[in-house]
Write an enzyme that holds these catalytic residues in place. Structure first.
Site, short mmCIF file in Angstrom:
data_model
loop_
_atom_site.label_atom_id
_atom_site.label_comp_id
_atom_site.label_asym_id
_atom_site.label_seq_id
_atom_site.Cartn_x
_atom_site.Cartn_y
_atom_site.Cartn_z
N CYS A 30 47.92 41.14 31.73
CA CYS A 30 46.68 40.96 32.49
C CYS A 30 46.31 42.23 33.26
O CYS A 30 47.03 42.63 34.18
CB CYS A 30 46.87 39.77 33.43
SG CYS A 30 45.63 39.59 34.72
N CYS A 33 45.80 41.79 37.01
CA CYS A 33 47.12 41.54 37.61
C CYS A 33 47.85 42.86 37.84
O CYS A 33 48.49 43.06 38.88
CB CYS A 33 47.96 40.63 36.72
SG CYS A 33 47.27 39.00 36.41
#
Length: 105
Positions: A30, A33
């Site tokens: 991600c 992230c």
């Protein structure tokens, strides 16, 4: 100190914690992230002893992600006395996380 929360240590480290907890639900793949990772690490250092800050990899711990209804990551769960008291979804400025942490301590 940045913690790694798993289903094996979750009750002891999060639900029974004597200090508030911030959980960063993330995945290695991600992009947002990865952008938030250094921010979370800084916060873990800055709030050491006042707030327990750690991560849950949603790919490795799907039960925990499901328990908190994580539909999009990064997802930040703010836990106090074993209960979810606030949350944030998505990549956000550090100041937004700090304001939520300050409300818990």
């Amino acid at each position: 100190m940045e913690y790694k929360f798993t289903k094996d240590n979750f009750d002891a480290e999060v639900l029974n914690s004597d200090v508030p907890v911030l959980i960063d639900f993330y995945a290695d793949w991600c992009g947002p992230c990865q952008m938030m990772g250094p921010v979370v690490k800084e916060l873990a250092s800055e709030y050491d002893g006042k707030v327990k800050i750690g991560k849950v990899n949603v790919d490795q711990q799907p039960e925990l992600a499901s328990k908190y209804g994580v539909r999009s990551i990064p997802y930040f769960a703010f836990i106090k006395e074993g209960n979810l008291c606030d949350d944030i979804t998505g990549s956000v400025p550090k100041s937004r996380l700090v304001s939520k942490l300050e409300a818990m301590v």
